[in-house]
Motif scaffolding. Structure first.
Motif, short mmCIF file in Angstrom:
data_model
loop_
_atom_site.label_atom_id
_atom_site.label_comp_id
_atom_site.label_asym_id
_atom_site.label_seq_id
_atom_site.Cartn_x
_atom_site.Cartn_y
_atom_site.Cartn_z
N GLN A 83 5.66 -2.23 5.26
CA GLN A 83 4.97 -1.27 6.11
C GLN A 83 4.78 0.01 5.31
O GLN A 83 5.75 0.61 4.85
CB GLN A 83 5.77 -0.99 7.38
N MET A 84 3.53 0.42 5.17
CA MET A 84 3.21 1.59 4.36
C MET A 84 2.59 2.66 5.25
O MET A 84 1.52 2.43 5.82
CB MET A 84 2.25 1.22 3.23
N ASN A 85 3.26 3.77 5.37
CA ASN A 85 2.79 4.87 6.22
C ASN A 85 2.49 6.10 5.37
O ASN A 85 2.96 6.22 4.23
CB ASN A 85 3.83 5.23 7.26
N ASN A 86 1.70 6.99 5.94
CA ASN A 86 1.36 8.25 5.26
C ASN A 86 0.87 7.99 3.84
O ASN A 86 1.33 8.61 2.88
CB ASN A 86 2.58 9.17 5.26
N LEU A 87 -0.07 7.11 3.73
CA LEU A 87 -0.59 6.72 2.42
C LEU A 87 -1.36 7.86 1.77
O LEU A 87 -2.02 8.66 2.44
CB LEU A 87 -1.49 5.49 2.56
N THR A 88 -1.26 7.91 0.46
CA THR A 88 -1.99 8.90 -0.34
C THR A 88 -2.85 8.18 -1.37
O THR A 88 -2.69 6.98 -1.62
CB THR A 88 -1.02 9.84 -1.07
N HIS A 89 -3.75 8.95 -1.98
CA HIS A 89 -4.62 8.36 -2.99
C HIS A 89 -3.80 7.76 -4.12
O HIS A 89 -4.19 6.76 -4.74
CB HIS A 89 -5.57 9.43 -3.53
N GLY A 90 -2.65 8.33 -4.39
CA GLY A 90 -1.80 7.83 -5.46
C GLY A 90 -1.20 6.46 -5.18
O GLY A 90 -0.65 5.83 -6.08
N ASP A 91 -1.32 5.98 -3.94
CA ASP A 91 -0.83 4.65 -3.60
C ASP A 91 -1.88 3.57 -3.88
O ASP A 91 -1.60 2.38 -3.73
CB ASP A 91 -0.43 4.59 -2.13
N THR A 92 -3.05 3.96 -4.28
CA THR A 92 -4.11 3.01 -4.57
C THR A 92 -3.73 2.13 -5.75
O THR A 92 -3.39 2.63 -6.83
CB THR A 92 -5.43 3.74 -4.88
N ALA A 93 -3.74 0.82 -5.55
CA ALA A 93 -3.34 -0.13 -6.59
C ALA A 93 -3.50 -1.54 -6.05
O ALA A 93 -3.74 -1.74 -4.87
CB ALA A 93 -1.88 0.11 -6.99
#
Length: 127
Positions: A83-93
């Motif tokens: 579960q991934m919350n509060n995603l940021t651009h840096g999580d793009t992968a």
């Protein structure tokens, strides 16, 4: 042992996604394995995200996702969830799940510790 990752997609910054890693195969005895998530952005090395030891639920997280991501397991479905919350651009992968037959805190974050890998699922976070 085969692993299949799913659940990736496009989401706005601040949003959430839930990734699934389904394990199957006659040789898969879930209590023998730790299942982890890694990610790899273009031009970067594959990096550890989180891991769960199936037998007792012990977890470990990368500092960059601690407090935002939660890894869990569904025994009935033989699935590990991220579960991934509060995603940021840096999580793009591209996110990969993997299984390891040993769980040693000093080394479980290394990709080389994992014997089985899924195919990856793309997560894109728009800013």
């Amino acid at each position: 042992v085969q692993l299949q990752a799913s659940g990736g997609g496009l989401v706005q910054a601040g949003g959430s996604l839930r990734l699934s890693c389904e394990a199957f195969g006659r040789a898969f005895n879930r209590y023998r394995y730790a299942v982890g998530w890694f990610r790899q952005a273009p031009g970067r090395e594959r990096e550890f995200v989180a891991v769960i030891k199936w037998s007792d639920g012990t977890t470990n997280y990368a500092d960059s996702v601690k407090g935002r991501f939660t890894i869990s397991r569904d025994n009935a479905a033989l699935t590990v969830l991220l579960q991934m919350n509060n995603l940021t651009h840096g999580d793009t992968a591209v996110y990969y799940c993997a299984a390891a037959t040993t769980f040693i805190l000093g080394s479980i974050r290394r990709p080389s510790e994992y014997q089985y890998w899924g195919q990856g699922t793309q997560v894109t976070v728009s800013s």
